[in-house]
Design an enzyme around this catalytic site. Structure first.
Site, mmCIF file in Angstrom:
data_model
loop_
_atom_site.group_PDB
_atom_site.id
_atom_site.type_symbol
_atom_site.label_atom_id
_atom_site.label_comp_id
_atom_site.label_asym_id
_atom_site.label_seq_id
_atom_site.Cartn_x
_atom_site.Cartn_y
_atom_site.Cartn_z
ATOM 1 N N CYS A 96 35.801 47.254 40.287
ATOM 2 C CA CYS A 96 36.176 47.298 38.864
ATOM 3 C C CYS A 96 35.039 46.765 37.985
ATOM 4 C CB CYS A 96 37.492 46.560 38.641
ATOM 5 S SG CYS A 96 38.273 46.987 37.056
ATOM 6 N N HIS A 183 40.903 48.858 42.538
ATOM 7 C CA HIS A 183 41.102 47.521 43.108
ATOM 8 C C HIS A 183 41.731 47.647 44.497
ATOM 9 C CE1 HIS A 183 40.308 44.689 39.755
ATOM 10 N NE2 HIS A 183 40.719 45.663 38.969
ATOM 11 N N GLU A 185 41.978 45.391 46.620
ATOM 12 C CA GLU A 185 42.624 44.118 46.963
ATOM 13 C C GLU A 185 44.023 43.973 46.357
ATOM 14 O OE1 GLU A 185 40.639 43.161 43.000
ATOM 15 O OE2 GLU A 185 40.494 44.609 44.629
#
Length: 232
Positions: A96, A183, A185
């Protein structure tokens, strides 16, 4: 093998009670594909940067509420460090904001998207043959939460995924830099929490569509594997 996580935002007020610190979310992701990895955390948003750079390690720049075009002291210092790492051929990965600031530092362009916020799970087309084998469906799905995007690649960089919303969903440079606008994660629970409680400037139509997307599977593990593979 070691990943140095250059934390650019702590996101403390965005946490759920059961949600770990942001750096721990990243560690949990990479532990799914390489549980023997070592980590070192640097809070660059508080001015803590690595004193030395190591060619046999990887430097990960994750998300932030800052913009890559901000002129704050830590963003300026981070850009200088990215250029230093590039000159030394040191491996980097960006997520990002990290994707965007690496692009800016190396000669690309980052702008606020006219189409507004990109949130929820989005699917993009994998457009580069080098990475197409990693995505059997020739698409990549990840969680997103961004308003800025890369609109011009750095010289020599290769875009490997595109969508109608975002022209550069990820890029690589040689075998030492790899970035994702998304993202990997994030979990759906975390994305849902952000949309319901920390998305006050996003239109209701955008939030509703994003919430509806959160039951879709993602390619987070594939993204993590691609990053870790740069260390092998």
């Amino acid at each position: 093998m070691k990943i140095n996580i250059l934390v650019c935002d702590l996101f403390e007020e965005w946490r759920l009670p059961e949600t770990p610190a942001y750096a721990e979310m990243l560690r949990q992701l990479f532990d799914r594909v390489a549980p023997a990895l070592e980590y070192e955390i640097f809070d660059v948003c508080r001015g803590v940067f690595p004193a030395e750079l190591h060619a046999d390690e990887l430097y990960l720049i994750p998300g932030s509420r800052d913009s890559a075009y901000d002129d704050t002291p830590h963003v300026r210092k981070l850009i200088r460090m990215i250029r230093e790492m590039d000159a030394a051929k040191i491996r980097m990965a960006g997520i990002c904001f990290g994707h965007q600031v690496i692009a800016r530092a190396l000669g690309g362009k980052v702008e606020k998207a006219r189409q507004g916020w990109g949130t929820g799970i989005r699917r993009s087309a994998v457009c580069d043959p080098k990475l197409s084998g990693c995505f059997p469906a020739q698409t990549m799905s990840l969680h997103y939460n961004h308003h800025d995007q890369v609109t011009l690649l750095p010289p020599q960089a290769v875009c490997f995924a595109q969508s109608d919303f975002c022209p550069v969903e990820g890029f690589y440079l040689d075998d030492r830099i790899l970035t994702f606008q998304g993202h990997p994660e994030y979990t759906s629970d975390y994305s849902r929490h952000l949309l319901l409680h920390h998305a006050g400037d996003e239109p209701e139509e955008v939030k509703s569509k994003a919430l509806a997307s959160l039951n879709s599977p993602t390619d987070s593990v594939v993204a993590a594997e691609l990053i870790v593979n740069m260390l092998r």
